[in-house]
Structure formats: C-alpha cells, structure tokens
Write an enzyme that holds these catalytic residues in place. Structure first.
Site, PDB file in Angstrom:
ATOM      1  N   SER A  91      41.318  15.365  59.018  1.00 31.01           N
ATOM      2  CA  SER A  91      41.350  15.946  57.676  1.00 31.01           C
ATOM      3  C   SER A  91      42.506  16.921  57.508  1.00 31.01           C
ATOM      4  CB  SER A  91      40.021  16.646  57.376  1.00 31.01           C
ATOM      5  OG  SER A  91      39.891  17.820  58.127  1.00 31.01           O
ATOM      6  N   LYS A 149      39.686  23.941  57.078  1.00 29.58           N
ATOM      7  CA  LYS A 149      40.342  23.549  55.826  1.00 29.58           C
ATOM      8  C   LYS A 149      41.203  24.700  55.318  1.00 29.58           C
ATOM      9  CE  LYS A 149      38.162  19.550  55.143  1.00 29.58           C
ATOM     10  NZ  LYS A 149      37.706  19.517  56.552  1.00 29.58           N
TER      11      LYS A 149
END
Lengths: 211, 211
Positions: free
Chosen positions: B130, B169
């Site tokens: 990711s 993230k």
DNA sequence: TCGCCTCGCGAACGGATGTTCTCTCTTAGT
DNA sequence: ACTAAGAGAGAACATCCGTTCGCGAGGCGA
C-alpha cells in the site's frame, strides 16, 4: 545444566558494562568488587563455569585476559567504499580483488546483512529517478558486487562507452543489441550495441539516507 | 609536532591488531616484544606521546589500561526491536520510555545513521504494497518513533480501533474526518473518524532485506 | 662548547593480578 | 546419617605489569 546462576549472569552483565565503559576487560578483582563478591577465588570459580558454558574465553595467566564470546554481536558492520555517483557522467574504477585503493572519497558503514555473502562490494550514489519503480530513488545508495556478466532482467551498473557514463538499469539481451530498461514508465529504454556496453557490477541492495 | 614517528605509528598499528585478535589491549611488554623494542620505558615514553596527541587514553596503574580513541569507529550500531507486522491485524504494543519488554520476538541491527536523532525507535515488518509509491515494499522493515500526533502528509502507523488493525499510511486531516492515504494509486484512501484513529508512530526510515 | 630537549636502553621497585590451597556450608542422593 | 558435589571464603604465592630512575647518544640553538 546450562542455566546461569544469579551470580553468573551478574558477572556477565558486569563484564559487558565494564568493557562498554572502559574498552578493556575487568580484572578478577574488578569483578570481585563490582559484583560484591568476597573472594577472588569465587570469581575464578564462576569464570571457569562460564568458560565451560562457552559464554567467554579466557587467556590463562594473562591479566584481564577475558573475552566475551556472546558480546561479539556488535561489530557486525562493514565499511563500503562509495566510489562515486551513478549516471553522473564519470567512469567508475571498479575495485580489484585487493582492497580498494586510498582514493576513496567516502565510505558508508552498514551491517553485514546488507551485503551478506558478497565480496568486494562497493557503493554508488544514485542520481535521478530512472529506477524509481524498483524502489530506488534519487539520493539512494546502492550496493553492487563486481561482475562482468548478468542474467536477463538483472539490475546492473553498466559503462556506456560512447556516452562516457555509467548507469544503473535492468539489462536484457535482444537479437543483436542490448536493452537497458529503466524502472520508470516515463523513461524510454536505452538500446546499445553489445560492444559498447560493459557491465561493472550487479545490484545487491540499497539504502536510503534518512530525511 | 603532531607527526607520528615510525615507532609510534607502529605501536598504534600493533595495538589495533592486538585488540582485533584478542579482544583485550596489550600490556606494555606485549607492545615491547611485538614491536621489537628493547625496553618497556621506551614503550611508556611513546605511549605518553601518543596520549598527548589524543590518539589513545591510558588508565594509570591499571594493567592493559589502554584504549584506542581513534578505533572507536565500529560499534555504531543499534538493536531495534521488531514489534510485529504492520497491517496484519494485530495491535502493536508501543514501547514505553523504559526499554522495551522482554517479549520482543526479534530485533534488527542497523547502523545509528538509520535512526539518527530519534529515541525509542521500534520496527515493524510491512505486509502489502500500500505504500509502494513511497518506496516501501512488501517485506520491508520500517523504523518508527513513538508519536501521538503528526503533521498532515506524514507517514504514520495508526491503530484503527473498529478494524482492530494497525496500518502505515500518510495522514491528512479533513473537515471532520481523517484521510489515510496509501501511496498506491490502485488503492483508495481510508476515511476514519478522528476518535477511531490513534497514531502509534512516525515513520523514520526503512530497509529492505536482501534478496 | 655548554645547556636543553628528544629518544632510547636497562634495571629495579611495588602494586596489580591470576592461580591455587585449605576450610566451610549447603544440598541432594543413598 | 554419611558422602560427594556445588558454591563460596580467605589467604598465600608467583607472576605480570606499569612506573620510575639513572645513563647515554644525537640534534640544535646560544
């Protein structure tokens, strides 16, 4: 059997701290006072046990002749010469089998795991983002091992004679030419005559300076 | 004035080799015989000169009390605890100010430069891609420092309470929600209620295991 | 030439240090 | 209870080892 008594782990601990602080091992009497033991013979006794258990090595009859075997963890570092920048227009003197010469501008220290199992590793600073999709960014430092051949698809540093420059790319052999493929979809591959390409090194790993 | 005589650099060299091999410093007489010097006083004399020049430190009256100052190069490594995998569904016990507990499954050793200037750094294994466009791949190890706040756009490890998972993230604050932006254009951002998000750590650097 | 300093040699002194020997004390096995 | 083994205490001993002192050989400026 291979359990350590309180006193023994205390001694190990003390020796480790002592060396950490003074850079030379403690004498038996240092250990004695440091651990609050009442006799040197007790220290000697426990030191023998610890030696039997393989936790340290002693040089008999030698003062402070104690060497922690387990503490050898650290020092697992290697100094890698940074020979220059890649894709910067400069030829790179690949190190020969003897250790690199003295004209190395810089070295980086890394743990052995970064270059495990490879010999004569050298490093280059990466300029540009041509290998960004292989997760090699501008400013990264790549580690290479000397090589003159490579399998198709391997990441190699190649010397392009006509351009007078070294670049890091993936190498693919085609019919009568060599394709040097950047890992950056916005950049076209370089096609070169096999005679014009000489492989300098094979990619091992890379690190990215902090920041 | 700060030149080293032949004998002096020979002595330094000998001490370095001696420590390299035996892990404890040589005695004056070791140096004497090792360098073919005819008297201990000559060794003592040169050792004093070398100490004046700042090349070594001596502990008086202590046998083998010699410490090479310049040889301190190595040992610039730190052991970082790997607390688990990120985005793997397990909560991560962030270390407190005292050193991490004993239940650490694994540690990685890296040079201090990898975490320079940061305290209580811990590491996590990355699962998934990711963050691929931020050059963090599946299998990489990321280093984080404990943090509970972050500026917009910073890469952070966050604990998502309702999902019961930790993920890495980029964090952006929006009107009344938080956007967790992957660095992978094929993945959508995660939107979460601020109460549902707790920041665990701030990204410092990453390494990629060889292979 | 006369000091003065650097560098080296050899020997001796005394403290530092590893080793060893004799005694206890405790614990486990019989 | 007796014994053997583990662990420790205390002291004595023989080196090991850092320090120091006296002596001498060059080099150098006054």
């Amino acid at each position: 059997m291979s359990e350590l008594s309180t006193k023994q782990s205390q001694i190990i601990e003390f020796i480790r701290d002592f060396i950490d602080e003074k850079d030379y091992p403690p004498s038996i009497r240092d250990i004695q006072f440091g651990c609050g033991i009442s006799s040197t013979s007790v220290v000697d006794y426990n030191l023998r046990r610890l030696e039997e258990k393989g936790l340290l090595r002693r040089d008999r009859e030698v003062s402070r002749g104690i060497e922690l075997l387990e503490g050898r963890r650290r020092r697992g570092t290697v100094d890698i010469p940074v020979l220059g920048s890649i894709a910067a227009g400069q030829p790179i003197p690949v190190p020969t089998s003897d250790r690199w010469a003295s004209d190395v501008e810089d070295t980086v220290t890394v743990t052995e795991e970064m270059v495990r199992g490879h010999e004569n590793v050298f490093a280059l600073r990466v300029k540009g983002t041509s290998m960004i999709e292989d997760l090699i960014d501008d400013g990264d430092i790549v580690f290479l091992e000397p090589a003159t051949t490579a399998a198709d698809g391997e990441k190699v540093a190649v010397w392009l004679q006509d351009r007078g420059e070294v670049t890091l790319k993936r190498l693919y052999r085609e019919k009568d030419r060599i394709r040097l493929q950047p890992a950056n979809s916005s950049m076209p591959p370089i096609y070169a005559d096999p005679d014009n390409v000489s492989i300098q090194g094979r990619f091992i790993s890379s690190i990215r300076p902090i920041g």
